[in-house]
Scaffold this motif. Structure first.
Motif, mmCIF file in Angstrom:
data_model
loop_
_atom_site.group_PDB
_atom_site.id
_atom_site.type_symbol
_atom_site.label_atom_id
_atom_site.label_comp_id
_atom_site.label_asym_id
_atom_site.label_seq_id
_atom_site.Cartn_x
_atom_site.Cartn_y
_atom_site.Cartn_z
ATOM 1 N N THR A 9 28.039 18.547 25.241
ATOM 2 C CA THR A 9 28.283 17.582 26.316
ATOM 3 C C THR A 9 27.323 17.805 27.472
ATOM 4 O O THR A 9 26.750 16.863 28.020
ATOM 5 C CB THR A 9 29.737 17.702 26.815
ATOM 6 O OG1 THR A 9 30.635 17.432 25.740
ATOM 7 C CG2 THR A 9 29.999 16.711 27.947
ATOM 8 N N ALA A 12 23.909 16.648 26.483
ATOM 9 C CA ALA A 12 23.822 15.185 26.543
ATOM 10 C C ALA A 12 23.607 14.728 27.974
ATOM 11 O O ALA A 12 22.819 13.805 28.248
ATOM 12 C CB ALA A 12 25.092 14.560 25.971
ATOM 13 N N GLY A 13 24.293 15.363 28.912
ATOM 14 C CA GLY A 13 24.101 15.039 30.322
ATOM 15 C C GLY A 13 22.702 15.380 30.784
ATOM 16 O O GLY A 13 22.080 14.630 31.545
ATOM 17 N N ALA A 142 29.306 9.409 31.951
ATOM 18 C CA ALA A 142 29.992 10.686 32.134
ATOM 19 C C ALA A 142 31.504 10.534 31.986
ATOM 20 O O ALA A 142 32.175 11.365 31.357
ATOM 21 C CB ALA A 142 29.656 11.268 33.501
ATOM 22 N N ASN A 144 33.110 8.644 30.188
ATOM 23 C CA ASN A 144 33.507 8.428 28.795
ATOM 24 C C ASN A 144 33.639 9.736 28.025
ATOM 25 O O ASN A 144 34.014 9.720 26.844
ATOM 26 C CB ASN A 144 32.486 7.529 28.078
ATOM 27 C CG ASN A 144 32.586 6.078 28.517
ATOM 28 O OD1 ASN A 144 33.664 5.598 28.859
ATOM 29 N ND2 ASN A 144 31.467 5.379 28.502
ATOM 30 N N GLN A 145 33.324 10.846 28.688
ATOM 31 C CA GLN A 145 33.384 12.154 28.023
ATOM 32 C C GLN A 145 34.739 12.837 28.162
ATOM 33 O O GLN A 145 34.913 13.958 27.704
ATOM 34 C CB GLN A 145 32.300 13.080 28.606
ATOM 35 C CG GLN A 145 30.909 12.492 28.638
ATOM 36 C CD GLN A 145 30.398 12.103 27.271
ATOM 37 O OE1 GLN A 145 30.557 12.844 26.308
ATOM 38 N NE2 GLN A 145 29.782 10.920 27.183
ATOM 39 N N GLY A 149 35.194 16.880 30.117
ATOM 40 C CA GLY A 149 33.832 16.680 29.650
ATOM 41 C C GLY A 149 32.939 15.976 30.645
ATOM 42 O O GLY A 149 31.721 16.198 30.676
ATOM 43 N N ARG A 150 33.525 15.128 31.483
ATOM 44 C CA ARG A 150 32.695 14.363 32.423
ATOM 45 C C ARG A 150 31.984 15.265 33.419
ATOM 46 O O ARG A 150 30.843 14.998 33.814
ATOM 47 C CB ARG A 150 33.537 13.321 33.149
ATOM 48 C CG ARG A 150 34.678 13.880 33.997
ATOM 49 C CD ARG A 150 35.409 12.775 34.717
ATOM 50 N NE ARG A 150 36.478 13.287 35.573
ATOM 51 C CZ ARG A 150 37.048 12.587 36.556
ATOM 52 N NH1 ARG A 150 36.646 11.359 36.808
ATOM 53 N NH2 ARG A 150 38.013 13.106 37.288
ATOM 54 N N PHE A 153 29.167 17.046 31.620
ATOM 55 C CA PHE A 153 28.089 16.081 31.485
ATOM 56 C C PHE A 153 27.321 15.969 32.805
ATOM 57 O O PHE A 153 26.091 15.967 32.827
ATOM 58 C CB PHE A 153 28.666 14.720 31.096
ATOM 59 C CG PHE A 153 27.634 13.680 30.779
ATOM 60 C CD1 PHE A 153 27.199 13.475 29.475
ATOM 61 C CD2 PHE A 153 27.098 12.878 31.784
ATOM 62 C CE1 PHE A 153 26.245 12.509 29.182
ATOM 63 C CE2 PHE A 153 26.145 11.913 31.503
ATOM 64 C CZ PHE A 153 25.722 11.729 30.191
#
Length: 206
Positions: A9, A12-13, A142, A144-145, A149-150, A153
């Motif tokens: 995650t 990805a960020g 973000a 959506n994680q 997770g946001r 991210f």
């Protein structure tokens, strides 16, 4: 090698944030010029990275959704940003037309720290694309994680900003010998003037 979901995650960020800030823009052009001139590089880099971190946090916290319903605010920022970019383009064009001011040894100390910081703040916070890309788009991705997770991210995205601006500001110093010639400064400032003017006109036209 095993990658945990948290690491994926954050990665990805990092990738998403890097893809948004690497594009040539007013802020990057300013950091590049500061780096070549070796002028207040660390404060400028820190300011850019901290500003991005704040904007990313704002987007993740949900304020981006509120901003999406305030088109008047974006319009105001767009016109203010356009006016500043055009003004900066005029100053860059004047530097390009005056070879006496393009000596690299003079460039290093020719501007105060306060001037550099204020210019950097204006190029960052008066750019409506910052709010559209960093706050709205990156904030939406973000969020959506998931709840935890946001922020991972966002941490990855903020880290990409730190890495990019450090590389841009201090990597540009390797070009110092090239820009020891006044003609090289003339070309750089002419390019910056064209870029700033184009961005300013684009903001108004959009």
């Amino acid at each position: 090698m095993h990658f945990t979901p948290a690491l994926l995650t954050a990665a990805a960020g990092f990738g998403t944030g890097l893809s948004l800030i690497v594009a040539i823009g007013a802020q990057n052009a300013f950091v590049l010029r500061q780096g070549i001139a070796r002028r207040h590089v660390l404060p400028v880099v820190v300011l850019c990275a901290v500003s991005d971190a704040v904007l990313i946090a704002v987007g993740i916290s949900g304020i981006g959704a509120v901003l999406a319903h305030a088109p008047a605010a974006i319009t105001l920022i767009r016109w203010a940003g356009a006016a500043f970019l055009v003004s900066y383009a005029v100053l860059a064009a004047r530097r390009a037309l005056r070879p006496g001011t393009l000596d690299a040894t003079q460039e290093i100390g020719s501007a105060t720290l306060a001037t550099s910081i204020l210019t950097c703040l204006a190029l960052t916070w008066l750019n409506p694309h910052v709010y559209l890309d960093t706050v709205l788009m990156l904030g939406s991705v973000a969020n959506n994680q998931g709840e935890s997770g946001r922020w991972l991210f966002g941490l990855g995205a903020a880290t990409s900003s730190v890495v990019w601006f450090l590389a841009l500001g201090y990597g540009a110093q390797f070009l110092h010998r090239v820009f020891a010639r006044p003609g090289a400064w003339r070309v750089l400032d002419a390019g910056i003037a064209a870029l700033m003017l184009t961005l300013g006109i684009t903001l108004v036209a959009s």
